[in-house]
Design a protein around this motif. Structure first.
Motif, PDB file in Angstrom:
ATOM      1  N   TRP A 131     -82.331  -8.888   3.639  1.00 20.27           N
ATOM      2  CA  TRP A 131     -81.505  -7.588   3.883  1.00 20.27           C
ATOM      3  C   TRP A 131     -80.980  -7.794   2.455  1.00 20.27           C
ATOM      4  O   TRP A 131     -80.011  -6.305   1.863  1.00 20.27           O
ATOM      5  CB  TRP A 131     -80.149  -7.855   4.968  1.00 20.27           C
ATOM      6  CG  TRP A 131     -78.962  -7.025   4.586  1.00 20.27           C
ATOM      7  CD1 TRP A 131     -78.738  -6.315   5.252  1.00 20.27           C
ATOM      8  CD2 TRP A 131     -77.300  -7.308   3.585  1.00 20.27           C
ATOM      9  NE1 TRP A 131     -77.671  -5.600   5.203  1.00 20.27           N
ATOM     10  CE2 TRP A 131     -76.900  -6.077   4.400  1.00 20.27           C
ATOM     11  CE3 TRP A 131     -77.439  -7.741   3.079  1.00 20.27           C
ATOM     12  CZ2 TRP A 131     -75.957  -6.083   4.025  1.00 20.27           C
ATOM     13  CZ3 TRP A 131     -76.224  -7.761   1.940  1.00 20.27           C
ATOM     14  CH2 TRP A 131     -75.198  -6.508   2.536  1.00 20.27           C
ATOM     15  N   ALA A 168     -86.358  -6.056  10.555  1.00 20.03           N
ATOM     16  CA  ALA A 168     -86.075  -4.964  10.686  1.00 20.03           C
ATOM     17  C   ALA A 168     -85.990  -3.548   9.164  1.00 20.03           C
ATOM     18  O   ALA A 168     -86.561  -3.085   8.834  1.00 20.03           O
ATOM     19  CB  ALA A 168     -85.958  -4.719  11.960  1.00 20.03           C
ATOM     20  N   TRP A 169     -84.707  -3.725   9.361  1.00 18.26           N
ATOM     21  CA  TRP A 169     -83.595  -3.004   8.323  1.00 18.26           C
ATOM     22  C   TRP A 169     -84.117  -3.233   6.893  1.00 18.26           C
ATOM     23  O   TRP A 169     -84.967  -2.274   6.829  1.00 18.26           O
ATOM     24  CB  TRP A 169     -82.022  -3.395   8.767  1.00 18.26           C
ATOM     25  CG  TRP A 169     -81.600  -2.096   7.675  1.00 18.26           C
ATOM     26  CD1 TRP A 169     -81.035  -0.990   7.881  1.00 18.26           C
ATOM     27  CD2 TRP A 169     -80.539  -2.254   6.398  1.00 18.26           C
ATOM     28  NE1 TRP A 169     -80.610  -0.192   7.028  1.00 18.26           N
ATOM     29  CE2 TRP A 169     -79.982  -1.157   5.995  1.00 18.26           C
ATOM     30  CE3 TRP A 169     -80.812  -3.369   5.741  1.00 18.26           C
ATOM     31  CZ2 TRP A 169     -79.538  -1.138   4.949  1.00 18.26           C
ATOM     32  CZ3 TRP A 169     -80.572  -3.372   4.861  1.00 18.26           C
ATOM     33  CH2 TRP A 169     -80.068  -1.921   3.861  1.00 18.26           C
ATOM     34  N   TRP A 171     -87.069  -4.262   6.156  1.00 13.48           N
ATOM     35  CA  TRP A 171     -87.956  -3.681   5.802  1.00 13.48           C
ATOM     36  C   TRP A 171     -88.539  -2.545   5.701  1.00 13.48           C
ATOM     37  O   TRP A 171     -89.275  -2.272   4.162  1.00 13.48           O
ATOM     38  CB  TRP A 171     -88.860  -4.879   7.198  1.00 13.48           C
ATOM     39  CG  TRP A 171     -89.096  -6.089   6.638  1.00 13.48           C
ATOM     40  CD1 TRP A 171     -89.470  -6.560   5.474  1.00 13.48           C
ATOM     41  CD2 TRP A 171     -89.649  -7.455   7.957  1.00 13.48           C
ATOM     42  NE1 TRP A 171     -89.477  -8.521   5.673  1.00 13.48           N
ATOM     43  CE2 TRP A 171     -90.035  -7.796   7.204  1.00 13.48           C
ATOM     44  CE3 TRP A 171     -89.808  -6.871   9.442  1.00 13.48           C
ATOM     45  CZ2 TRP A 171     -90.118  -9.685   8.049  1.00 13.48           C
ATOM     46  CZ3 TRP A 171     -90.667  -7.690   9.641  1.00 13.48           C
ATOM     47  CH2 TRP A 171     -90.522  -9.319   9.511  1.00 13.48           C
ATOM     48  N   ALA A 172     -87.626  -1.926   6.610  1.00 19.79           N
ATOM     49  CA  ALA A 172     -87.480  -0.247   6.143  1.00 19.79           C
ATOM     50  C   ALA A 172     -87.001   0.006   5.310  1.00 19.79           C
ATOM     51  O   ALA A 172     -87.538   1.423   4.239  1.00 19.79           O
ATOM     52  CB  ALA A 172     -87.172   0.352   7.496  1.00 19.79           C
ATOM     53  N   THR A 173     -86.009  -0.203   4.662  1.00 21.14           N
ATOM     54  CA  THR A 173     -85.477   0.453   3.351  1.00 21.14           C
ATOM     55  C   THR A 173     -86.143  -0.671   1.760  1.00 21.14           C
ATOM     56  O   THR A 173     -86.375   0.566   1.428  1.00 21.14           O
ATOM     57  CB  THR A 173     -84.337  -0.499   3.695  1.00 21.14           C
ATOM     58  OG1 THR A 173     -83.263  -0.167   4.119  1.00 21.14           O
ATOM     59  CG2 THR A 173     -83.414  -0.289   1.922  1.00 21.14           C
ATOM     60  N   ASN A 204     -79.439   0.199  13.803  1.00 20.60           N
ATOM     61  CA  ASN A 204     -80.299  -0.592  12.868  1.00 20.60           C
ATOM     62  C   ASN A 204     -82.077  -0.482  13.465  1.00 20.60           C
ATOM     63  O   ASN A 204     -83.082  -0.619  12.192  1.00 20.60           O
ATOM     64  CB  ASN A 204     -79.791  -1.613  11.893  1.00 20.60           C
ATOM     65  CG  ASN A 204     -78.833  -1.444  11.548  1.00 20.60           C
ATOM     66  OD1 ASN A 204     -78.812  -0.174  11.408  1.00 20.60           O
ATOM     67  ND2 ASN A 204     -77.758  -2.259  10.476  1.00 20.60           N
ATOM     68  N   THR A 205     -82.340  -0.829  14.769  1.00 24.53           N
ATOM     69  CA  THR A 205     -83.024  -1.963  14.528  1.00 24.53           C
ATOM     70  C   THR A 205     -84.315  -0.553  14.942  1.00 24.53           C
ATOM     71  O   THR A 205     -85.873  -0.306  14.399  1.00 24.53           O
ATOM     72  CB  THR A 205     -83.237  -2.065  16.212  1.00 24.53           C
ATOM     73  OG1 THR A 205     -82.829  -3.907  16.390  1.00 24.53           O
ATOM     74  CG2 THR A 205     -84.625  -2.495  16.760  1.00 24.53           C
ATOM     75  N   TRP A 207     -83.496   2.236  13.687  1.00 25.41           N
ATOM     76  CA  TRP A 207     -83.663   2.674  13.024  1.00 25.41           C
ATOM     77  C   TRP A 207     -84.617   2.584  11.702  1.00 25.41           C
ATOM     78  O   TRP A 207     -85.442   3.445  11.403  1.00 25.41           O
ATOM     79  CB  TRP A 207     -82.934   3.159  12.267  1.00 25.41           C
ATOM     80  CG  TRP A 207     -82.540   3.676  11.106  1.00 25.41           C
ATOM     81  CD1 TRP A 207     -82.144   5.270  10.596  1.00 25.41           C
ATOM     82  CD2 TRP A 207     -83.320   3.198   8.545  1.00 25.41           C
ATOM     83  NE1 TRP A 207     -82.396   5.445   9.145  1.00 25.41           N
ATOM     84  CE2 TRP A 207     -82.714   4.460   8.443  1.00 25.41           C
ATOM     85  CE3 TRP A 207     -83.215   2.384   9.202  1.00 25.41           C
ATOM     86  CZ2 TRP A 207     -83.083   4.126   6.991  1.00 25.41           C
ATOM     87  CZ3 TRP A 207     -83.752   1.827   7.871  1.00 25.41           C
ATOM     88  CH2 TRP A 207     -83.129   2.540   6.677  1.00 25.41           C
ATOM     89  N   ALA A 208     -84.969   1.461  11.797  1.00 28.12           N
ATOM     90  CA  ALA A 208     -85.766   0.257  11.329  1.00 28.12           C
ATOM     91  C   ALA A 208     -87.261   1.074  11.388  1.00 28.12           C
ATOM     92  O   ALA A 208     -88.720   1.197  10.922  1.00 28.12           O
ATOM     93  CB  ALA A 208     -85.840  -0.884  11.327  1.00 28.12           C
ATOM     94  N   THR A 211     -88.405   4.425  10.442  1.00 28.37           N
ATOM     95  CA  THR A 211     -88.625   4.631   8.652  1.00 28.37           C
ATOM     96  C   THR A 211     -90.024   3.899   8.540  1.00 28.37           C
ATOM     97  O   THR A 211     -90.907   4.439   7.845  1.00 28.37           O
ATOM     98  CB  THR A 211     -87.224   4.007   8.094  1.00 28.37           C
ATOM     99  OG1 THR A 211     -86.269   4.964   8.631  1.00 28.37           O
ATOM    100  CG2 THR A 211     -87.977   4.184   7.125  1.00 28.37           C
TER     101      THR A 211
END
Length: 823
Positions: A131, A168-169, A171-173, A204-205, A207-208, A211
């Motif tokens: 994070w 997950a957030w 990794w996506a970011t 957030n999940t 969204w990730a 993404t």
């Protein structure tokens, strides 16, 4: 004061109990040389927590705080090998919270240490670390990320909802794509503890996942929906926006219950939505093809007006794009506000923002101000080299749809850009681009048109029916003559997808072919007829008129079934025919020698009288000519036309400025008068001009150099048989010139006049089965000649070329003898 060697635990206690960041700074200044890993981590974490509070705890300026953090970084480097997973995680978490950017050397040292102790990380350590890296925009090495993934798999069953969501957030970011095995493990764990997920975890999940372009299982999505419904009333605006954005991005269609629940929640907290939340929410609804209630849309508009000055370019573009996709017509106030905002930040619009905005305005039939359009053009010129093919196509399509005429500089810039990226254009981009150019009456360079043709040939097999129709329509409208290869490729594609053509696509395609003087194969024409019969009840008046006009212009003889079907459709929508539709239809009937039913003719007469004042000069001339031709047809039942129709058409012609009529129109008027006699009597002035035009047309064909190869071959044959004839002989009434007038002897010594007409392809219509039929004008000519007492021999080109050369003399001997002429 403490002793020089302060016990470690006491030092830790002093750090964590400090009441301000300044107090922590004093401890660091006095004791940093004694700090171990726990002290460093505690100091950084405590400063982060105190800095985040609003009052009393934040006493350091940013520069002094950074100085303290730098000292802690140096100490961390000295003791990095003593750091345990929790100290590592807490340290990077704190840096991320404070938006502090540690040195590359420090980050690299932490990564090395993380690799050394990763197997001791607990789920929270893992989640906090990734994070933090994501929040700091730090990209760890692939080796480190792989190690974290391995550890996560080992302890995934101990992950809590927040650690799952944060991982997950992150990794996506970071644009990190974890392995399928890892994603599956996280899904399984999510299913096991989904009932403990809070709104932010849920948002957030998904969204990730969206993404990362990860498609979770139907079971996982259903479980999240169930949980969302249970806690939807606690969703904040960002959670709402992120969730629906994710669903749309994943192409997931949530239940009607879930969508309704989100609408209700949005209404409850709409005043807390910021511009990005608003834009993402309407973008998502539009992408999912969801139509929110009028109440919801009105609330979003109201909120948008309240915060419009904070909209970023992408927010503006996404909002109007969404409105357009949803077929929502926003208020004039909302559109004006977004125009004002666009002007304020136009220099920050990127190519996609520009293209989406003008596309949306065009789709909504909104006409922005000249000032706004000029600003968009200016910005487009500044970033044209970043336009993608879809941006180019959408922009020119929008300009054309809005009837906006961009500057020559803008059009030239887009042409240059198109040439640079033409190999990435897809079929719709190509079709929309040429359609737009044609609609704007813009003539692109030969180089551009050639490049588009090349690209079209490369991807023609994925063209949809509308793409095919729009492309050939555009070529015809621009008077562009594509290569035979391109036309053949489009014919092949049309055959492959003909069953998906709608009426407009059918009509536009045949109209284009006719306008380009392109003769499609009999197979293609038969396929189009077949498709037309299947969807004829959906044809609009212009589709009907353009189709029969095209058939007539291409000299195609449609089947009786096709003509009857179009007549039925005409009757059903005749009151919507405009003057041009009426003129094109009757002109086509006359050219094809088609005799419409009395019922259809009566309906057309009624409609002509209703809109006669709207006829253009060309339409008037075409209509009176066509009526005369139809009434002159002696093969079927005699057609009668209401005298009021002829009188009204003539009245309109007399009121027309003669200078607006072309030579061919005057010729049509003269021939109509010749055929109709007293039923159509133009004024002396109009008749004189019409007669003069007819005489000119006769005189223009006298030159021997204008003889066709067919005429030359027939003349040679007559010469070999010693048959006397006059070339281009004028009839007694001055109406026609005969290709060859034979003055033959009969058995009783008398004279028999035989008119020989050498008729090429334009004199005939060809059916899909290969049979030929004489066209309307040629049929009228033959009738006229026979009325003058002449026998008529039509030498048809298709019959002539099928005769072996050594049989042509025998053919003439036989034809002459059958008419009583001695050879």
């Amino acid at each position: 004061m403490m002793s020089a060697a302060t016990p470690a635990r006491i030092l830790t206690s002093r750090i964590v109990k400090a009441q301000s960041d300044g107090a922590v700074a004093d401890i660091v200044k006095q004791h940093v040389g004694e700090f171990n890993a726990i002290h460093v981590s505690a100091a950084v974490s405590t400063i982060a927590k105190l800095t985040a509070r609003r009052r009393g705890t934040r006493t350091l300026s940013k520069s002094k705080r950074d100085s303290v953090l730098d000292a802690l970084e140096r100490r961390m480097l000295a003791r990095v090998d003593d750091f345990k997973p929790q100290e590592l995680a807490n340290t990077v978490w704190a840096w991320a919270k404070m938006r502090h950017e540690p040195s590359a050397k420090v980050l690299a040292a932490l990564e090395r240490r993380m690799l050394g102790c990763v197997d001791n990380c607990i789920p929270q350590n893992l989640a906090n670390t990734v994070w933090a890296w994501a929040t700091m925009r730090h990209q760890p090495s692939a080796k480190v990320l792989a190690a974290l993934e391995r550890r996560m798999l080992a302890c995934v069953d101990n992950f809590m909802p927040q650690t799952l969501a944060n991982t997950a957030w992150a990794w996506a970011t970071m644009r990190h794509q974890p392995s399928a095995k890892v994603l599956a493990a996280l899904e399984r764990r999510m299913l096991a503890c989904v009932d403990d997920f809070k709104p932010q975890h849920l948002a957030n999940t998904v969204w990730a996942w969206a993404t990362m372009r990860h498609q979770p299982s139907a079971r996982a999505l259903a479980a999240l929906e169930r949980r969302i419904l249970a806690c939807v009333d606690d969703f904040i605006p960002q959670d709402v926006a992120n969730t629906v954005w994710a669903w749309a991005t994943m192409r997931h269609q949530p239940s009607a219950t879930a969508l309704a629940a989100f609408e209700r929640r949005m209404l409850a907290c709409v005043d807390d939505f910021d511009p990005q939340h608003l834009a993402n929410t309407v973008w998502a609804w539009a992408t999912m093809r969801h139509q929110p209630s009028a109440k919801v849309l009105a609330a979003l508009e109201r909120r948008m007006l309240a915060c419009v000055d904070d909209f970023k370019p992408q927010d503006v573009a996404n909002t109007v794009w969404a409105w357009a996709k949803m077929r929502h017509q926003p208020s004039a106030a909302a559109l004006a506000a977004l125009e004002r905002r666009m002007l304020a930040c136009v220099d920050d619009f990127n190519s996609q923002d520009l293209a989406n905005t003008v596309w949306a305005w065009a789709t909504m039939r909104h006409q922005p101000s000249d000032k706004v359009l000029a600003a968009l053009e200016r910005r487009m010129l500044a970033c044209v080299d970043d336009f993608k093919p879809q941006d180019v196509a959408n922009t020119v399509w929008a300009w054309a749809t809005m009837r906006h005429q961009p500057s020559a500089a803008a059009l030239a810039a887009l042409e240059r850009r198109m040439l640079a990226c033409v190999d990435d254009f897809n079929s719709q981009d190509l079709a929309n681009t040429v359609w737009a150019w044609a609609t704007m009456r813009h003539q692109p360079s030969a180089k551009v048109l050639a490049a588009l043709e090349r690209r079209m040939l490369a991807c023609v097999d994925v063209f949809k029916p509308q793409d095919v129709a729009n492309t050939v329509w555009a070529w015809a409208t621009m008077r562009h003559q594509p290569s035979a290869t391109a036309l053949a490729a489009f014919e092949r594609r049309m055959l492959a997808c003909v069953d998906d053509f709608d009426p407009q696509a059918l009509a536009n395609t045949v109209w284009a072919w006719a306008t380009m003087r392109h003769q499609p194969s009999a197979k293609v024409l038969a396929a189009l007829e077949r498709r037309m019969l299947a969807c004829v009840d959906d044809f609009k008046p212009q589709d009907v008129a353009n189709t029969v006009w095209a058939w007539a212009t291409m000299r195609h003889q449609p089947s009786a079934a096709a003509l009857a079907a179009l007549e039925r459709r005409m009757l059903a929508c005749v009151d919507d025919f405009n003057s041009q539709d009426l003129a094109n239809t009757v002109w086509a009937w006359a050219t094809m020698r088609h005799q419409p039913s009395d019922k259809v003719l009566a309906a057309f007469e009624h409609r002509m009288l209703a809109c006669v004042d709207d006829f253009e000069p060309q339409a008037l001339a075409n209509t009176v000519w066509a009526i005369a031709m139809l009434m002159n047809n002696i093969e079927g039942d005699k057609i009668t036309i209401d005298q009021d129709v002829l009188d009204e058409l003539l009245h309109q012609l007399e009121a027309t400025k003669f200078s607006t009529l072309e030579e061919q129109h005057f010729q049509q008027i003269f021939q109509a008068h010749h055929l109709l006699g007293d039923r159509f009597k133009p004024s002396a002035a109009l008749l004189d001009q019409a007669r003069e035009a007819w005489a000119k047309s006769l005189a223009s064909g006298v030159s021997s150099s204008s003889q066709s190869s067919l005429e030359q071959e027939v003349a040679a044959c007559l010469d070999r048989l010693s048959i006397a004839y006059d070339v281009e002989a004028l009839t007694e009434d001055g109406m026609h010139r005969i290709d060859m007038l034979v003055r033959g002897r009969t058995d009783d010594g008398g004279e028999r006049l035989l008119a020989i007409e050498c008729d090429g392809p334009t004199h005939f219509l060809q059916a899909s089965d290969g049979t030929y039929r004489i066209g309307g004008s040629t049929y009228a000519r033959n009738c006229d000649l026979r009325k003058l007492g002449l026998d008529v021999l039509c030498v048809a080109w298709h019959e002539w070329i099928s005769l072996p050369k050594d049989e042509r003399d025998a053919y003439f001997i036989r034809e002459l003898q059958e008419r009583g002429i001695v050879v």
